[in-house]
Scaffold this motif. Structure first.
Motif, PDB file in Angstrom:
ATOM      1  N   ASP A 328      -0.054  -6.209 -15.595  1.00  0.00           N
ATOM      2  CA  ASP A 328      -0.461  -5.269 -16.647  1.00  0.00           C
ATOM      3  C   ASP A 328      -1.740  -5.796 -17.294  1.00  0.00           C
ATOM      4  O   ASP A 328      -1.749  -6.878 -17.874  1.00  0.00           O
ATOM      5  CB  ASP A 328       0.664  -5.144 -17.678  1.00  0.00           C
ATOM      6  N   ARG A 329      -2.824  -5.029 -17.173  1.00  0.00           N
ATOM      7  CA  ARG A 329      -4.102  -5.485 -17.723  1.00  0.00           C
ATOM      8  C   ARG A 329      -4.026  -5.711 -19.223  1.00  0.00           C
ATOM      9  O   ARG A 329      -4.588  -6.662 -19.752  1.00  0.00           O
ATOM     10  CB  ARG A 329      -5.204  -4.466 -17.400  1.00  0.00           C
ATOM     11  N   GLY A 330      -3.333  -4.854 -19.936  1.00  0.00           N
ATOM     12  CA  GLY A 330      -3.196  -5.027 -21.377  1.00  0.00           C
ATOM     13  C   GLY A 330      -2.503  -6.320 -21.750  1.00  0.00           C
ATOM     14  O   GLY A 330      -2.867  -6.984 -22.716  1.00  0.00           O
ATOM     15  N   ALA A 331      -1.482  -6.692 -20.948  1.00  0.00           N
ATOM     16  CA  ALA A 331      -0.776  -7.947 -21.202  1.00  0.00           C
ATOM     17  C   ALA A 331      -1.689  -9.141 -21.000  1.00  0.00           C
ATOM     18  O   ALA A 331      -1.609 -10.129 -21.738  1.00  0.00           O
ATOM     19  CB  ALA A 331       0.445  -8.050 -20.292  1.00  0.00           C
ATOM     20  N   GLU A 332      -2.550  -9.067 -19.998  1.00  0.00           N
ATOM     21  CA  GLU A 332      -3.483 -10.167 -19.765  1.00  0.00           C
ATOM     22  C   GLU A 332      -4.446 -10.329 -20.929  1.00  0.00           C
ATOM     23  O   GLU A 332      -4.756 -11.445 -21.348  1.00  0.00           O
ATOM     24  CB  GLU A 332      -4.254  -9.929 -18.458  1.00  0.00           C
ATOM     25  N   VAL A 333      -4.926  -9.219 -21.473  1.00  0.00           N
ATOM     26  CA  VAL A 333      -5.805  -9.298 -22.642  1.00  0.00           C
ATOM     27  C   VAL A 333      -5.031  -9.848 -23.841  1.00  0.00           C
ATOM     28  O   VAL A 333      -5.559 -10.620 -24.646  1.00  0.00           O
ATOM     29  CB  VAL A 333      -6.411  -7.919 -22.974  1.00  0.00           C
ATOM     30  N   PHE A 334      -3.750  -9.484 -23.956  1.00  0.00           N
ATOM     31  CA  PHE A 334      -2.933  -9.913 -25.088  1.00  0.00           C
ATOM     32  C   PHE A 334      -2.626 -11.408 -25.053  1.00  0.00           C
ATOM     33  O   PHE A 334      -2.214 -11.975 -26.067  1.00  0.00           O
ATOM     34  CB  PHE A 334      -1.619  -9.117 -25.121  1.00  0.00           C
ATOM     35  N   ARG A 335      -2.832 -12.077 -23.912  1.00  0.00           N
ATOM     36  CA  ARG A 335      -2.545 -13.510 -23.847  1.00  0.00           C
ATOM     37  C   ARG A 335      -3.315 -14.297 -24.903  1.00  0.00           C
ATOM     38  O   ARG A 335      -2.874 -15.370 -25.331  1.00  0.00           O
ATOM     39  CB  ARG A 335      -2.844 -14.057 -22.455  1.00  0.00           C
ATOM     40  N   ALA A 336      -4.437 -13.802 -25.346  1.00  0.00           N
ATOM     41  CA  ALA A 336      -5.185 -14.476 -26.408  1.00  0.00           C
ATOM     42  C   ALA A 336      -4.480 -14.371 -27.755  1.00  0.00           C
ATOM     43  O   ALA A 336      -4.804 -15.096 -28.694  1.00  0.00           O
ATOM     44  CB  ALA A 336      -6.587 -13.871 -26.521  1.00  0.00           C
ATOM     45  N   CYS A 337      -3.497 -13.472 -27.845  1.00  0.00           N
ATOM     46  CA  CYS A 337      -2.807 -13.211 -29.112  1.00  0.00           C
ATOM     47  C   CYS A 337      -1.405 -13.804 -29.165  1.00  0.00           C
ATOM     48  O   CYS A 337      -0.814 -13.913 -30.246  1.00  0.00           O
ATOM     49  CB  CYS A 337      -2.697 -11.703 -29.355  1.00  0.00           C
ATOM     50  N   VAL A 338      -0.844 -14.168 -27.997  1.00  0.00           N
ATOM     51  CA  VAL A 338       0.578 -14.479 -27.920  1.00  0.00           C
ATOM     52  C   VAL A 338       0.941 -15.770 -28.653  1.00  0.00           C
ATOM     53  O   VAL A 338       2.098 -15.959 -29.059  1.00  0.00           O
ATOM     54  CB  VAL A 338       1.037 -14.536 -26.445  1.00  0.00           C
ATOM     55  N   ALA A 339      -0.004 -16.667 -28.866  1.00  0.00           N
ATOM     56  CA  ALA A 339       0.310 -17.894 -29.594  1.00  0.00           C
ATOM     57  C   ALA A 339       0.630 -17.616 -31.057  1.00  0.00           C
ATOM     58  O   ALA A 339       1.329 -18.393 -31.706  1.00  0.00           O
ATOM     59  CB  ALA A 339      -0.851 -18.872 -29.497  1.00  0.00           C
ATOM     60  N   CYS A 340       0.122 -16.503 -31.590  1.00  0.00           N
ATOM     61  CA  CYS A 340       0.287 -16.212 -33.011  1.00  0.00           C
ATOM     62  C   CYS A 340       1.219 -15.034 -33.295  1.00  0.00           C
ATOM     63  O   CYS A 340       1.663 -14.874 -34.439  1.00  0.00           O
ATOM     64  CB  CYS A 340      -1.072 -15.916 -33.645  1.00  0.00           C
ATOM     65  N   HIS A 341       1.481 -14.183 -32.300  1.00  0.00           N
ATOM     66  CA  HIS A 341       2.257 -12.969 -32.540  1.00  0.00           C
ATOM     67  C   HIS A 341       3.364 -12.802 -31.501  1.00  0.00           C
ATOM     68  O   HIS A 341       3.138 -13.012 -30.307  1.00  0.00           O
ATOM     69  CB  HIS A 341       1.352 -11.737 -32.487  1.00  0.00           C
TER      70      HIS A 341
END
Length: 429
Positions: A328-341
């Motif tokens: 999922d392309r959106g999930a790959e972009v979200f990897r920058a956010c997963v440490a905080c959210h």
């Protein structure tokens, strides 16, 4: 003394079972241990600090005040504690009180480190605003120390309390006399991430090149110790001065045996954790036990003489929260956010609030998360359009006063994929 005895009574009443300390919702950024070795204080990216009984692993009190990650903590000689946060404030805590008894303000950027003077009367804070402040703990105005040309990551008092040593991303450390006089700048050549000073005044700097650089009290280079192939981010000196612990972002901790004068020291053994960043280290008095805090949200105990973990061992990496969304392309972009959210209803808050149910939620209203007043005052309801705008122009422009790291998703397709992903997986169900 009454406060300390009360806390010891609480500890005595707890069941005796050495174990890892679990309770934070984010990486453990900072650690401190009381002089008697019974209590630890941890600070986390989840915006909280926790007081622990070291022997039982039980949480004695959760301290909530800061608007961002708790980057630094300190145990004061009189039984009180200090915490410092991403929002630039230092809070002084008394055991059993739900709110700080004093708040020290003045920094315009995140505080990265705290140090307590040898007499216990002053506290130094080092900030990414490029300054350090030395403030009387009871009351009084701070002494502001400037001169660095970049964010400060570390601070330590000299043994006589007359000078403050600071380390910066600007590749230098500075030795500043607190009674007046010119500061001495020492070129280290790499960013300085942590400092420790021995009783004789010898300065140890943990640096981004994976080495501990060793300096004389007046700043003359004495040598260096290779501790890791990755940047070092934390450093601790045992109370007896015999060992150093240097922690790196790849999850290992080098235990360094100090040598005779003229010899920088040698790596005695490596403590290998679950392969995650180790953000914080602290020795218990006596120097035979080390506490570490890391990206797995745990505080771990180690036997320094054997290198063995104390208590149950959990060496498994935390589950990849995005594994189910592979491709999922959106999930790959979200990897920058997963440490905080987090995304799930039971995920809880980390350095940032949970995003579960975010679509349709008014800004600054996620349950259980501490927002800054500036953020709560914004008139925004999260929707696909407002989230897209956030990542189009960046948090600083769209949500002034936010704690969110500045980041822009410039590619329109990536931005739309991210927004679609967030809307889909955080929908209430």
């Amino acid at each position: 003394m009454v406060r300390i005895l009360a806390l010891l009574c609480m500890i005595a009443a707890l069941p005796a079972a050495a174990q890892e300390m679990r309770g934070h919702g984010g990486p453990v950024r900072a650690l401190a241990v009381t002089a008697d070795g019974q209590v630890a204080l941890s600070g986390s990216f989840d915006t909280s600090a926790i007081l622990w009984s070291i022997e039982t692993g039980a949480a004695l009190q959760v301290l909530r005040y800061h608007d961002g990650a708790v980057n630094a903590v300190a145990a004061l000689p009189d039984g009180r504690f200090a915490t410092a946060g991403e929002e630039g404030r230092v809070a002084i805590w008394q055991i059993g009180r739900a709110e700080p008894i004093r708040v020290i303000q003045g920094h315009s950027g995140p505080i990265a480190a705290l140090a307590v003077s040898p007499d216990g009367q002053r506290i130094a804070s080092a900030s990414w605003d490029g300054t350090a402040r030395v403030t009387p703990i009871a009351s009084g105005e701070p002494q502001v120390i400037a001169g660095h040309k970049g964010p400060l990551n570390a601070a330590a008092f000299t043994p006589d309390g007359r000078s403050l040593v600071t380390g910066s991303h600007d590749l230098t450390l500075r030795i500043t006399p607190l009674g007046g006089g010119a500061a001495r700048a020492v070129d280290v050549g790499v960013p300085v991430n942590a400092l420790a000073i021995a009783a004789g005044g010898e300065i140890f700097a943990a640096c981004a090149d994976g080495r501990v650089h060793v300096f004389s009290p007046d700043g003359v280079k004495r040598g260096e110790i290779i501790a890791s192939e990755a940047p070092l981010v934390a450093l601790a000196l045992s109370a007896d001065g015999k060992r150093l612990a240097a922690a790196g972002i790849r999850g290992s901790v080098a235990l360094i045996e100090r040598q005779a004068a003229g010899d920088a020291g040698r790596v005695e053994r490596m403590l290998v954790g679950p392969g995650l960043p180790v953000w914080s280290v602290a020795f218990r008095p006596g120097g035979q036990e080390l506490l570490t805090g890391g990206g797995d949200r745990l505080v771990r105990r180690w036997d320094v003489t054997t290198g063995e973990h104390i208590g149950p061992v959990a060496m498994i990496r935390p589950q990849d929260a995005l594994a189910r969304y592979n491709g999922d392309r959106g999930a790959e972009v979200f990897r920058a956010c997963v440490a905080c959210h987090t995304l799930e209803p039971d995920g809880g808050n980390r350095a940032g609030p949970s995003l579960y149910g975010v679509i349709g939620r008014r800004i600054g209203t996620a349950p259980g998360y501490v927002y800054s007043p500036a953020f709560r005052a914004l008139d925004i309801v999260w929707s696909e359009a407002t989230i897209a705008r956030l990542f189009e122009i960046g948090p600083n422009a769209y949500t002034p006063g936010t704690k969110m790291p500045e980041q822009i998703v410039a590619d329109p397709d990536d931005r739309q994929a991210l927004v679609d992903f967030i809307a889909r997986v955080t929908a209430r169900r």
